[in-house]
Motif scaffolding. Structure first.
Motif, PDB file in Angstrom:
ATOM      1  N   LYS A 124      32.582 -35.797  -1.722  1.00 49.55           N
ATOM      2  CA  LYS A 124      32.858 -35.984  -2.933  1.00 49.55           C
ATOM      3  C   LYS A 124      34.222 -36.629  -3.506  1.00 49.55           C
ATOM      4  N   ARG A 125      35.101 -36.644  -2.606  1.00 51.87           N
ATOM      5  CA  ARG A 125      36.528 -37.445  -2.935  1.00 51.87           C
ATOM      6  C   ARG A 125      37.215 -36.323  -4.031  1.00 51.87           C
ATOM      7  N   LEU A 126      37.044 -34.965  -3.572  1.00 52.74           N
ATOM      8  CA  LEU A 126      37.199 -34.024  -4.803  1.00 52.74           C
ATOM      9  C   LEU A 126      38.884 -34.093  -5.016  1.00 52.74           C
ATOM     10  N   ARG A 127      39.561 -33.874  -3.607  1.00 55.02           N
ATOM     11  CA  ARG A 127      41.008 -33.908  -3.719  1.00 55.02           C
ATOM     12  C   ARG A 127      41.643 -35.064  -4.420  1.00 55.02           C
ATOM     13  N   PRO A 128      41.442 -36.224  -4.056  1.00 56.32           N
ATOM     14  CA  PRO A 128      42.054 -37.276  -4.870  1.00 56.32           C
ATOM     15  C   PRO A 128      41.731 -37.246  -6.485  1.00 56.32           C
ATOM     16  N   MET A 129      40.568 -37.028  -6.625  1.00 54.51           N
ATOM     17  CA  MET A 129      39.997 -36.688  -7.924  1.00 54.51           C
ATOM     18  C   MET A 129      40.871 -35.803  -8.856  1.00 54.51           C
ATOM     19  N   LEU A 130      41.338 -34.807  -8.174  1.00 58.17           N
ATOM     20  CA  LEU A 130      41.940 -33.677  -8.751  1.00 58.17           C
ATOM     21  C   LEU A 130      43.499 -34.256  -9.242  1.00 58.17           C
ATOM     22  N   THR A 131      44.104 -35.035  -8.201  1.00 60.91           N
ATOM     23  CA  THR A 131      45.321 -35.643  -8.686  1.00 60.91           C
ATOM     24  C   THR A 131      45.243 -36.541  -9.691  1.00 60.91           C
ATOM     25  N   LEU A 132      44.168 -37.347  -9.739  1.00 59.33           N
ATOM     26  CA  LEU A 132      44.092 -38.209 -10.817  1.00 59.33           C
ATOM     27  C   LEU A 132      43.715 -37.376 -12.030  1.00 59.33           C
ATOM     28  N   ALA A 133      42.964 -36.617 -12.181  1.00 57.80           N
ATOM     29  CA  ALA A 133      42.601 -35.759 -13.362  1.00 57.80           C
ATOM     30  C   ALA A 133      43.774 -34.870 -13.795  1.00 57.80           C
ATOM     31  N   ALA A 134      44.609 -34.246 -12.997  1.00 62.97           N
ATOM     32  CA  ALA A 134      45.967 -33.698 -13.379  1.00 62.97           C
ATOM     33  C   ALA A 134      46.812 -34.544 -13.978  1.00 62.97           C
TER      34      ALA A 134
END
Length: 333
Positions: free
Chosen positions: A54-64
């Protein structure tokens, strides 16, 4: 209707909202995993990166970063950094665990060899530090360097704690914070830092990532004993067969009588497992309410993640991050 059956899942909605940034992250990953002199590096990396996820971790950085109003270019560097660190740890983990499959595909160590997996993992760690430095932020470098050390520390602690019945819930939490939550919390925290958010918002992002990562891992450990192999990709009882002392077993051991403790000593500490042992382990877990207690812990950590978001500004992404915490525990809710 549960989030697992929702038309659009929170991570999919996040992915759609962040599509242009994620495309830039993927381009940067492809560029930086290249090697002029060692073609095996992009071969091994592409195998794992191309396996999905899901590429969840990099998405969390972008989202933050977006939640905090960032308009510069370096959130892309940080998201790629987080994904490189995650991929490197997966390569190393598969060697340590002697795994043969990940995400339904043969692992890199099986297709190539252990040496290639370890060395390519080292290369990706090095690339991640190059990307961190390019942001020009010493604080970002400090956060991600500490997270990398914490991840390694958590994995080493797990080596000694996983088959020791003296391991209690505090040690388990320390392992989980290391091997899983450290990268979640770093991913969200650096997004706020690079955006120049105030300290209360940076702390909120860290607390969210920490609680989300802990909940994520507890759910994973719970599903090992009561999950659907088609949904999880794991056979029920894999952790038991691999003698991993996860939270459900820790809770059962804490309430065991002499005979039950002897059973756990034989199967987990000594690794002497016979036919029917998994079924007996499940009986003991249910007898002591260990699975239900573990489920409640996962839900409590998801609730902590949601409450951590309260100081942050109202934003579409804030709602999606709240939904994401619910989604992580949807399969055990």
């Amino acid at each position: 209707m549960g989030l697992d059956h929702a038309a659009t899942k929170p991570h999919e909605a996040l992915s759609a909202l962040l599509a242009s940034d994620m495309e830039a992250v993927n381009t940067l990953i492809t560029e930086r995993m290249a090697s002029e002199h060692a073609p095996r590096i992009p071969e091994v990396t592409a195998h794992l990166v191309g396996a999905g996820g899901k590429r969840l971790r990099p998405m969390l950085t972008l989202a933050a970063a977006q939640l905090c109003g960032y308009e510069g270019p370096y959130h892309v560097h940080l998201a790629a950094t987080v994904e490189f660190i995650h991929t490197a740890t997966l390569l190393h983990d598969d060697v340590v665990d002697e795994s043969g499959q990940r995400r339904g595909r043969p692992t890199a160590n099986l297709l190539w060899d252990n040496k290639s997996s370890v060395l390519v993992g080292d290369y990706l760690f090095s690339r991640s530090f190059q990307l961190m430095v390019e942001t020009g932020s010493l604080r970002v470098l400090d956060i991600l360097a500490n997270a990398s050390a914490t991840i390694a520390e958590g994995e080493v602690l797990q080596l000694t704690a996983a088959q020791d019945l003296k391991t209690d819930e505090s040690i388990y939490l320390q392992v989980v914070r290391g091997k899983t939550a450290a990268l979640f919390s770093a991913a969200t925290e650096v997004g706020g830092v690079i955006a120049g958010a105030d300290e209360a918002h940076v702390k909120a992002l860290f607390d969210y990532g920490d609680a989300l990562g802990i909940s994520f891992q507890i759910v994973d450990d719970l599903l090992d004993y009561q999950g659907d192999v088609k949904a999880t990709g794991k056979n029920v009882g894999d952790d038991f067969r691999e003698r991993k002392l996860t939270l459900p077993v820790i809770k059962a051991v804490a309430n065991s009588d002499t005979d039950e403790r002897a059973f756990w000593e034989r199967t987990i500490e000594k690794g002497k497992q016979d036919d029917g042992d998994l079924e007996h382990a499940l009986e003991l877990l249910n007898k002591h309410g260990a699975l239900e207690a573990t489920r409640k812990d996962a839900l409590a950590w998801a609730a902590k993640a949601k409450s951590a978001l309260e100081p942050l500004p109202d934003h579409e992404i804030k709602g999606l991050l709240t939904d994401l915490a619910d989604y992580v525990v949807a399969r055990v809710s």
